[in-house]
Design a protein around this motif. Structure first.
Motif, mmCIF file in Angstrom:
data_model
loop_
_atom_site.group_PDB
_atom_site.id
_atom_site.type_symbol
_atom_site.label_atom_id
_atom_site.label_comp_id
_atom_site.label_asym_id
_atom_site.label_seq_id
_atom_site.Cartn_x
_atom_site.Cartn_y
_atom_site.Cartn_z
ATOM 1 N N GLY A 99 1.330 3.454 -1.575
ATOM 2 C CA GLY A 99 2.229 4.659 -1.992
ATOM 3 C C GLY A 99 2.867 5.261 -0.737
ATOM 4 N N GLN A 100 3.977 5.780 -0.964
ATOM 5 C CA GLN A 100 4.720 6.265 0.067
ATOM 6 C C GLN A 100 4.219 7.639 0.522
ATOM 7 N N ASN A 101 3.914 8.467 -0.200
ATOM 8 C CA ASN A 101 3.765 9.979 -0.168
ATOM 9 C C ASN A 101 2.305 10.380 0.062
ATOM 10 N N ASN A 102 1.437 9.554 -0.365
ATOM 11 C CA ASN A 102 0.009 9.907 -0.120
ATOM 12 C C ASN A 102 -0.787 8.878 0.720
ATOM 13 N N TRP A 103 -0.153 7.864 1.178
ATOM 14 C CA TRP A 103 -0.362 6.734 2.036
ATOM 15 C C TRP A 103 -2.077 6.112 1.429
ATOM 16 N N TYR A 104 -2.190 6.268 0.168
ATOM 17 C CA TYR A 104 -3.309 5.538 -0.427
ATOM 18 C C TYR A 104 -2.899 4.199 -1.112
ATOM 19 N N VAL A 105 -3.630 3.564 -1.293
ATOM 20 C CA VAL A 105 -3.228 2.168 -2.030
ATOM 21 C C VAL A 105 -3.729 2.402 -3.487
ATOM 22 N N PHE A 106 -3.150 1.694 -4.623
ATOM 23 C CA PHE A 106 -3.143 1.745 -5.771
ATOM 24 C C PHE A 106 -2.833 0.516 -6.687
ATOM 25 N N ASN A 145 1.121 -3.564 5.435
ATOM 26 C CA ASN A 145 2.111 -3.294 4.254
ATOM 27 C C ASN A 145 3.452 -3.839 4.694
ATOM 28 N N ARG A 146 4.017 -4.560 4.009
ATOM 29 C CA ARG A 146 5.229 -5.021 4.219
ATOM 30 C C ARG A 146 6.598 -4.050 4.041
ATOM 31 N N SER A 147 6.406 -2.953 3.476
ATOM 32 C CA SER A 147 7.211 -2.335 3.314
ATOM 33 C C SER A 147 7.130 -1.125 4.401
ATOM 34 N N TRP A 148 5.949 -0.796 4.711
ATOM 35 C CA TRP A 148 5.774 0.090 6.074
ATOM 36 C C TRP A 148 4.843 -0.662 6.968
ATOM 37 N N PRO A 149 5.299 -1.645 7.834
ATOM 38 C CA PRO A 149 4.598 -2.417 8.701
ATOM 39 C C PRO A 149 3.738 -1.922 9.768
ATOM 40 N N SER A 150 4.044 -0.629 9.829
ATOM 41 C CA SER A 150 3.194 0.003 10.977
ATOM 42 C C SER A 150 2.034 0.693 10.288
ATOM 43 N N TYR A 151 1.854 0.397 9.202
ATOM 44 C CA TYR A 151 0.571 0.985 8.417
ATOM 45 C C TYR A 151 -0.576 -0.460 8.045
ATOM 46 N N LEU A 152 -1.848 0.018 8.193
ATOM 47 C CA LEU A 152 -2.704 -1.028 7.582
ATOM 48 C C LEU A 152 -3.344 -0.344 6.650
ATOM 49 N N MET A 153 -3.977 -1.282 5.542
ATOM 50 C CA MET A 153 -4.998 -1.040 4.546
ATOM 51 C C MET A 153 -6.171 -0.558 5.326
ATOM 52 N N GLY A 154 -6.831 0.432 5.063
ATOM 53 C CA GLY A 154 -7.905 1.071 6.014
ATOM 54 C C GLY A 154 -8.995 1.768 4.888
ATOM 55 N N VAL A 155 -9.752 2.643 5.483
ATOM 56 C CA VAL A 155 -10.691 3.474 4.817
ATOM 57 C C VAL A 155 -10.283 4.925 4.783
ATOM 58 N N SER A 156 -10.363 5.493 3.745
ATOM 59 C CA SER A 156 -10.069 6.828 3.927
ATOM 60 C C SER A 156 -10.958 7.945 4.959
ATOM 61 N N GLU A 157 -10.662 9.058 5.361
ATOM 62 C CA GLU A 157 -11.621 9.694 6.331
ATOM 63 C C GLU A 157 -12.811 10.063 5.713
ATOM 64 N N ASP A 158 -13.112 10.253 4.560
ATOM 65 C CA ASP A 158 -14.096 10.620 3.765
ATOM 66 C C ASP A 158 -15.059 9.427 3.400
ATOM 67 N N GLY A 159 -14.481 8.013 3.712
ATOM 68 C CA GLY A 159 -15.156 6.877 3.346
ATOM 69 C C GLY A 159 -15.310 6.459 2.112
ATOM 70 N N LYS A 160 -14.631 7.086 1.179
ATOM 71 C CA LYS A 160 -14.818 6.845 -0.407
ATOM 72 C C LYS A 160 -13.782 6.050 -1.093
ATOM 73 N N TRP A 161 -12.340 5.877 -0.426
ATOM 74 C CA TRP A 161 -11.309 5.543 -0.872
ATOM 75 C C TRP A 161 -10.853 4.502 0.011
ATOM 76 N N VAL A 162 -9.786 3.592 -0.486
ATOM 77 C CA VAL A 162 -9.074 2.520 0.087
ATOM 78 C C VAL A 162 -7.663 3.398 0.438
ATOM 79 N N GLY A 163 -7.406 3.516 1.876
ATOM 80 C CA GLY A 163 -6.242 4.272 2.290
ATOM 81 C C GLY A 163 -5.533 3.376 3.035
#
Length: 218
Positions: free
Chosen positions: A136-143, A180-198
Motif C-alpha cells: 500500500g502507498q500510504n501506510n507502507w504495509y502489505v495486504f 516491490n515493483r511499484s516502489w523498488p526502493s522499498y523492501l518487504m520487512g517487519v514492522s517496528e513493533d515486530g507484529k506485522w509485515v510492513g
C-alpha cells in the motif's frame, strides 16, 4: 538449513549411508585378503561405487531443495524468526508458530521462480485462495487483495538472494530480499513493533529482520 527435507528423503539418505558403510567394510576386508598387486583394482572399484552413491545423494538434495510455483511454502523473517501468519482485516500478522501457506509464481509463467534481474513474481495465498500480496502507498504495509488486481505493479515483487548474487532460480532454504515493483526502493520487512509485515526502505537490506527464508510447508 535442511528444514525443507521430507521424511522420505532422510530415509533415502540414511539407506545410502548404510550402503556406504557396507561398501567400506567390504573394501577393508578385500585389502586384508588380497595381494598388494590387487590393491589398485580394489581402490578403483571402491571409488566408482562411491561416486555412484554420491551422485544419488546429490540428486536427492537437488530434488528436495527445488521450489516450484505449484507448491506451498512459508515465508519466515530471518531476524525476527517469525512467519507470515493469518491476516487481520487483510493485513498479515507475524507469528513464531502459526505460519500460513502461500506460493510464489513468476509473472511470466512456468513452475520456476526466477531471482534477480528484471524478473517479478506474485505472492499468492494458499490459506485464502484467490488473493495476492500487495504493497500500500500510504501506510507502507502489505495486504492481501483479490487476484483480479494482481497485474498492478504494487502486487508484484522482485527477489534478490542475500548471499549468492549469481543465483537465478529460487530454492527452499534460500534467504531473499523482496522488493516491490511499484516502489523498488522499498523492501518487504517487519514492522517496528515486530507484529506485522510492513515495507521498509531498501537501505535496511542488511538487517536480517527484513530478509526472508523460503521454507517448505507441511
Amino acid at each position: 538449513d535442511l528444514s525443507y527435507f521430507t521424511t522420505e528423503a532422510w530415509e533415502s539418505i540414511e539407506a545410502i549411508g548404510s550402503q556406504a558403510t557396507a561398501l567400506r567394510g567390504s573394501v577393508q576386508s578385500g585389502f586384508k585378503t588380497s595381494y598388494v598387486s590387487e590393491f589398485a583394482a580394489l581402490i578403483a572399484a571402491y571409488e566408482g561405487e562411491a561416486a555412484v552413491l554420491e551422485r544419488r545423494i546429490g540428486e536427492i538434495l537437488a530434488g528436495e531443495k527445488h521450489y516450484r510455483s505449484t507448491q506451498s511454502m512459508f515465508l519466515k523473517s530471518a531476524g525476527a524468526r517469525k512467519f507470515i501468519s493469518t491476516p487481520v482485516d487483510g493485513y498479515p500478522r507475524l507469528d513464531s508458530s502459526s505460519p500460513v501457506p502461500m506460493s510464489m509464481e513468476d509473472i511470466e509463467g512456468g513452475t520456476q521462480v526466477r531471482i534477480g534481474g528484471n524478473h517479478f513474481s506474485y505472492i499468492k495465498s494458499s490459506h485464502t485462495p484467490g488473493h495476492v500480496l500487495c504493497m500500500g502507498q500510504n501506510n507502507w504495509y502489505v495486504f492481501w487483495t483479490h487476484t483480479r488486481d494482481m497485474h498492478a505493479p504494487n502486487c508484484q515483487w522482485r527477489l534478490a538472494h542475500t548471499t549468492d548474487v549469481s543465483k537465478s532460480i529460487l530454492d527452499y532454504g534460500d534467504r531473499v530480499l523482496i522488493y516491490n515493483r511499484s516502489w523498488p526502493s522499498y523492501l518487504m520487512g517487519v514492522s517496528e513493533d515486530g507484529k506485522w509485515v510492513g515495507c521498509v526502505a531498501d537501505t535496511q537490506y542488511q538487517d536480517r529482520q527484513h530478509q526472508w527464508y523460503i521454507e517448505k510447508s507441511n
